[in-house]
Design an enzyme around this catalytic site. Structure first.
Site, PDB file in Angstrom:
ATOM      1  N   ASN A   3       0.850  -1.123   0.094  1.00  0.00           N
ATOM      2  CA  ASN A   3       0.051  -0.002  -0.232  1.00  0.00           C
ATOM      3  C   ASN A   3       0.945   1.139   0.059  1.00  0.00           C
ATOM      4  O   ASN A   3       1.469   1.861   0.923  1.00  0.00           O
ATOM      5  CB  ASN A   3      -0.787  -0.010   1.217  1.00  0.00           C
ATOM      6  CG  ASN A   3      -1.817   1.090   1.356  1.00  0.00           C
ATOM      7  OD1 ASN A   3      -1.724   2.075   0.285  1.00  0.00           O
ATOM      8  ND2 ASN A   3      -2.548   1.120   2.468  1.00  0.00           N
ATOM      9  N   ARG A  37      -2.600  -2.199  -3.174  1.00  0.00           N
ATOM     10  CA  ARG A  37      -4.017  -1.236  -3.020  1.00  0.00           C
ATOM     11  C   ARG A  37      -3.722   0.033  -4.033  1.00  0.00           C
ATOM     12  O   ARG A  37      -3.065   0.602  -4.103  1.00  0.00           O
ATOM     13  CB  ARG A  37      -3.959  -0.714  -1.515  1.00  0.00           C
ATOM     14  CG  ARG A  37      -5.097   0.271  -1.385  1.00  0.00           C
ATOM     15  CD  ARG A  37      -5.046   0.823   0.161  1.00  0.00           C
ATOM     16  NE  ARG A  37      -6.182   1.206   0.364  1.00  0.00           N
ATOM     17  CZ  ARG A  37      -6.590   1.489   1.664  1.00  0.00           C
ATOM     18  NH1 ARG A  37      -5.711   1.473   2.436  1.00  0.00           N
ATOM     19  NH2 ARG A  37      -7.837   1.933   1.903  1.00  0.00           N
ATOM     20  N   HIS A  91     -12.538   3.350   0.388  1.00  0.00           N
ATOM     21  CA  HIS A  91     -12.556   2.407   1.601  1.00  0.00           C
ATOM     22  C   HIS A  91     -13.340   1.130   1.242  1.00  0.00           C
ATOM     23  O   HIS A  91     -13.853   0.262   1.932  1.00  0.00           O
ATOM     24  CB  HIS A  91     -13.327   2.897   3.032  1.00  0.00           C
ATOM     25  CG  HIS A  91     -12.444   3.878   3.595  1.00  0.00           C
ATOM     26  ND1 HIS A  91     -13.123   5.051   4.274  1.00  0.00           N
ATOM     27  CD2 HIS A  91     -11.326   4.013   3.947  1.00  0.00           C
ATOM     28  CE1 HIS A  91     -12.349   5.845   4.780  1.00  0.00           C
ATOM     29  NE2 HIS A  91     -10.953   5.169   4.565  1.00  0.00           N
ATOM     30  N   ARG A 150      -9.286  15.973   6.913  1.00  0.00           N
ATOM     31  CA  ARG A 150     -10.195  16.673   5.847  1.00  0.00           C
ATOM     32  C   ARG A 150     -11.433  17.232   6.242  1.00  0.00           C
ATOM     33  O   ARG A 150     -12.079  16.663   7.450  1.00  0.00           O
ATOM     34  CB  ARG A 150     -10.407  15.208   4.964  1.00  0.00           C
ATOM     35  CG  ARG A 150      -9.089  14.881   4.005  1.00  0.00           C
ATOM     36  CD  ARG A 150      -9.311  13.575   3.465  1.00  0.00           C
ATOM     37  NE  ARG A 150      -8.630  12.524   3.976  1.00  0.00           N
ATOM     38  CZ  ARG A 150      -8.726  11.254   3.449  1.00  0.00           C
ATOM     39  NH1 ARG A 150      -9.586  10.845   2.917  1.00  0.00           N
ATOM     40  NH2 ARG A 150      -7.799  10.165   4.038  1.00  0.00           N
ATOM     41  N   GLU A 167      -8.140  -4.719   5.533  1.00  0.00           N
ATOM     42  CA  GLU A 167      -7.965  -4.424   3.896  1.00  0.00           C
ATOM     43  C   GLU A 167      -6.823  -5.313   3.193  1.00  0.00           C
ATOM     44  O   GLU A 167      -7.006  -5.434   2.377  1.00  0.00           O
ATOM     45  CB  GLU A 167      -7.633  -2.904   4.015  1.00  0.00           C
ATOM     46  CG  GLU A 167      -8.953  -2.134   4.398  1.00  0.00           C
ATOM     47  CD  GLU A 167      -8.483  -0.632   4.793  1.00  0.00           C
ATOM     48  OE1 GLU A 167      -7.923  -0.689   5.783  1.00  0.00           O
ATOM     49  OE2 GLU A 167      -8.951   0.202   4.088  1.00  0.00           O
TER      50      GLU A 167
END
Ligand code: AMP
Length: 405
Positions: free
Chosen positions: A16, A99, A187, A247, A386
């Site tokens: 990732n 990813r 996600h 964010r 993940e």
């Protein structure tokens, strides 16, 4: 550098790659058991490495002197591969899974990477300029390092491609939708993992109406009906929806017009504001983007940041329930969702009007089931994985890819 007790075997490497970091995890090819996971941070500056195996027989940390630190993704990957070779003697990487944040509207599932796929992913850089170039740098570095073993791209957007047009679009002229201005959602690998967990452990819930709240430094919520994504709080970019660590989440676009027209802010300044200076960090007056720090603080700003976060999670859950005309199951996952007793309790307490009744003891002990037996909504805490999801996809595609040779 210690060698581990891990047996010689084939393994799947999951990568990732972010802007200045590479997270990795290695899984046994046969059983998909996790062998080791870790990350290289600060690539290009004060780089550091850490890695741990589940049984802690590997537990390594390293900080390079500046002069010899890996300068780019390729150098960092080179170090990682050497370290794996020396630490896990006899473990051979059979395939690599990556990813990739954005798969555009084209990729609805993971794909074996070849030149054509790479070109297509490069053509959608504009859709995810802060993430995609780094993901692709990771892929190119791994292709250079591993030669022609199978490499697989797994997309955070793919799971959301089942969403209807109404939940995939903004109320803008259709020409923009056709050009790619869509609500992609993110996600997705986390939501896919949770859906798979429900299918295995709570099958009657899997085929119902679920809302999964992935609450971490990045945060979003997804409505999943009969195992498929119905709608999500993130849209065209990972900025929409919930407030996050740094964010903004949902914001009136009029604010951006104001900053551009009256304060002459350029795209770079606005991007920094929305991605790096807002959310919990902005609301807490710059105190922190980390929920643990905010929970420990007595400041009014920290309390208000938490209150804003909690209320927006509740609002979005209610809104997604309205889209599905109901909700049977609510799942908490991600760093905050899995670990914060306080935030989970406050979110659940505010949803009593929906018939959700929290079991305080279960919540405090971090159990899987967080709701009381008489609750209309089954509330669960499920740690996401993940990387494990990417390993599953990589194994499946590597097997069929080898079958074609
Ligand atoms: P993630 O991006 O999924 O790794 O989640 C990171 C977020 O989880 C950060 O805001 C952390 O503060 C938060 N987090 C992790 N552990 C805890 C905890 N025990 N209590 C509250 N927040 C936590």
């Amino acid at each position: 550098m210690a060698t581990s007790m891990i047996q010689p075997q084939l393994a799947l490497l999951v990568i990732n790659a972010g802007s200045s970091s590479i997270k990795f995890a290695l899984f046994a090819n046969e059983t998909l058991a996790e062998l080791v996971r870790g990350q290289i941070d600060g690539i290009g500056s004060a780089a550091a490495f850490r890695a741990k195996s589940p049984d802690r027989t590997i537990d390594e940390q390293l900080r390079w002197p500046l002069e010899v630190a890996p300068k780019d993704h390729s150098a960092a990957l080179h170090f990682l591969i050497e370290w794996l070779g020396q630490t896990l003697v006899g473990v051979q990487v059979a395939a690599v899974g990556h990813r990739v944040v954005h798969g555009g509207s084209h990729y609805t599932e993971p794909v074996v990477i070849n030149e054509a796929v790479l070109q297509e992913l490069e053509s959608i850089f504009a859709l995810a300029p802060l993430h995609e170039p780094h993901n692709i740098a990771g892929i190119k570095g791994a292709r250079a390092a591993f030669g022609d073993i199978t490499q697989v791209a797994c997309f955070d957007t793919a799971f959301h491609r089942t969403q209807s047009f109404i939940n995939d679009t903004y109320a803008l002229p259709r020409s923009l939708y056709l050009e790619g201005v869509r609500r992609y959602g993110f996600h997705g690998l986390s939501y896919e993992f949770i859906a798979g967990y429900l299918k295995e452990h709570f099958p009657e819930r899997f085929s119902g109406k679920c809302i999964v709240a992935h609450l971490g430094n990045g945060a979003s919520i997804c409505a999943i009906e009969n195992g498929q994504a119905a709608s999500s709080t993130m849209g065209f970019s990972p900025l929409e929806g919930l407030p996050m660590g740094t964010r903004s989440g949902r914001i009136d676009p009029g604010v951006l017009l104001y900053l551009m027209q009256h304060k002459r802010w350029d795209a770079h300044q606005i991007s920094d504001l929305l991605y790096k200076e807002s959310g919990l960090k902005g609301l807490s007056g710059g105190l922190s983007n980390d929920m643990r720090t905010l929970e420990a603080s007595d400041s009014t700003e920290a309390k208000e940041a938490i209150e804003y976060f909690v209320q927006h999670v509740q609002q979005e859950i209610a809104s997604l329930a309205a889209i599905m005309r109901g909700v049977d199951t609510l799942v908490f996952t991600g760093g905050i969702g899995e670990n914060s007793v306080l935030i989970r309790r406050r979110i659940m307490q505010g949803l009593e009007w929906l018939g959700l009744h929290v079991d305080e003891t279960q919540n405090a002990s971090g159990a899987t089931v967080l709701s009381r037996a008489q609750s209309n909504i089954l509330c669960l805490r499920i740690p996401t994985n993940e990387e494990g999801m990417i390993a599953q996809h990589t194994k499946k595609l590597a097997t069929t890819d080898r079958g074609r040779d």
